[in-house]
Design a protein around this motif. Structure first.
Motif, short mmCIF file in Angstrom:
data_model
loop_
_atom_site.label_atom_id
_atom_site.label_comp_id
_atom_site.label_asym_id
_atom_site.label_seq_id
_atom_site.Cartn_x
_atom_site.Cartn_y
_atom_site.Cartn_z
N GLU A 139 -74.89 -54.45 3.78
CA GLU A 139 -75.81 -55.56 4.02
C GLU A 139 -75.03 -56.84 4.26
O GLU A 139 -74.14 -57.18 3.50
N GLY A 193 -79.28 -55.39 13.54
CA GLY A 193 -78.61 -54.29 12.86
C GLY A 193 -77.67 -53.54 13.79
O GLY A 193 -77.93 -53.45 14.99
N GLU A 251 -83.14 -53.33 15.80
CA GLU A 251 -83.87 -54.08 14.77
C GLU A 251 -83.74 -53.30 13.46
O GLU A 251 -83.84 -52.07 13.46
N VAL A 252 -83.57 -54.02 12.35
CA VAL A 252 -83.37 -53.36 11.06
C VAL A 252 -84.52 -52.40 10.72
O VAL A 252 -84.31 -51.29 10.24
N PHE A 265 -84.44 -48.54 11.90
CA PHE A 265 -83.30 -47.69 11.52
C PHE A 265 -83.64 -46.19 11.56
O PHE A 265 -83.00 -45.41 12.26
N LYS A 292 -76.88 -53.68 8.12
CA LYS A 292 -78.23 -54.24 8.19
C LYS A 292 -78.26 -55.67 7.69
O LYS A 292 -77.40 -56.09 6.93
#
Length: 337
Positions: A162, A168, A235-236, A239, A331
């Motif tokens: 993180e 991401g 985009e996170v 995932f 992320k």
């Protein structure tokens, strides 16, 4: 370590100075007679280079695309030399001394494999005589290439970091058990081209274009280590979906879900890439040096013919060897927009 020197061809100059010989003499001086202070490199230059090296290492951490690829390799190749980044670790730079550096340099000059490439419209006899004159080195016994093949079944792992990033980075690493000198390496190249190497590949069309899941999605192979790596920016929140669709594309490749037309297009792009590379003096040297490092000699015509001769069955067979190793995700932290 690469030293490069480019000079104009003396044939096309009014002044008939023997530039080629002078160039080789200068290159030999740079390599074999560096500027010293006693038995060490000059301290002011060492200090400058340490600063530059730190900036180069830091630049990888600042570029999240490169950083996520570095982290994938660190996780995939833990306890292997390949996990070490080419520029080293920032914390180790300060301890380097001018004396220690010169000792390492001398060891490299005396023991390491040395390859010299002269590319251009030159007289080979003139080149040989200048090299004999300025590059006097003993015969060296070359070490054997480490066998990088992973024979045991890989247990896939997932690693999530993180950081305060907006986008991401999803990087996935596979072990191919195929390296540059293997018979099925051309098939692996075509596999990679179909999977994620080019703009007509499965990852580009299905993950980026059709599903709109990624800002970029591509794959590449590492020819000496036998790795296949997927890089994507997502985009996170996407995932799980992105991992799933990439796995689907990988399975489709293993199942032979591609046409003869796809194969022909991929071969044509690989061929053009190779021809474009060897069209420059530096590119040709790189192509030849890759073979010197692998301790093989494959004439360019044979290299291209090997690609051309790859069949659909060859590609599927190469795909059977490829195993998922590591899924790495960088992320954004909570609150990052």
């Amino acid at each position: 370590i690469t030293f490069r020197l480019e000079i104009p061809n003396e044939k096309y100059l009014k002044d008939q100075t023997p530039l080629l010989e002078k160039g080789l003499q200068l290159l030999a001086e740079i390599v074999f007679s560096p500027a010293l202070e006693g038995d060490a490199f000059q301290s002011q230059y060492v200090a400058q280079e340490k600063r530059t090296l730190k900036q180069r290492i830091q630049a990888v951490y600042d570029d999240k695309m490169r950083y996520s690829n570095l982290r994938l390799i660190q996780e995939m190749c833990k306890n292997e030399p390949y996990a070490l980044h080419v520029n080293g670790e920032i914390d180790d730079v300060d301890d380097i001394t001018a004396e220690q550096l010169y000792e390492t340099y001398q060891s490299a000059i005396q023991k390491d494999q040395l390859d010299l490439y002269v590319v251009g419209d030159v007289d080979s006899n003139q080149v040989h005589s200048a090299i004999d004159k300025y590059f006097k080195t003993e015969e060296r016994t070359l070490g054997t290439i480490e066998n990088n093949h992973a024979d045991e079944k890989v247990q896939p792992k997932e690693v999530i970091d993180e950081e305060d990033v907006k986008q991401g980075k999803l990087n996935i690493g596979y072990r191919t058990s195929i390296t540059y000198t293997d018979q099925d390496y051309p098939a692996l190249q075509v596999f990679n081209g179909l999977f994620g190497g080019f703009s007509h590949s499965k990852l580009f069309i299905n993950v980026r274009e059709k599903a709109s899941l990624a800002y970029y999605a591509a794959s590449r192979i590492e020819s000496f280590k036998g790795l296949l790596m997927v890089m994507s920016g997502i985009e996170v929140k996407n995932f799980e979906q992105a991992v799933s669709i990439i796995a689907e594309q990988f399975q489709a490749m293993k199942n032979g879900d591609f046409s003869e037309q796809d194969i022909a297009q991929t071969k044509a792009v690989i061929r053009n890439q190779v021809l474009e590379t060897i069209d420059t003096a530096y590119g040709l040297s790189e192509f030849l040096y890759q073979q010197a490092a692998a301790q093989v000699e494959i004439p360019i015509e044979d290299f291209l013919a090997n690609i051309e001769n790859v069949t659909k069955e060859d590609i599927i067979k190469a795909g059977e060897k490829i195993q998922l190793d590591t899924t790495y995700f960088l992320k954004g932290t909570e609150g990052a927009s």
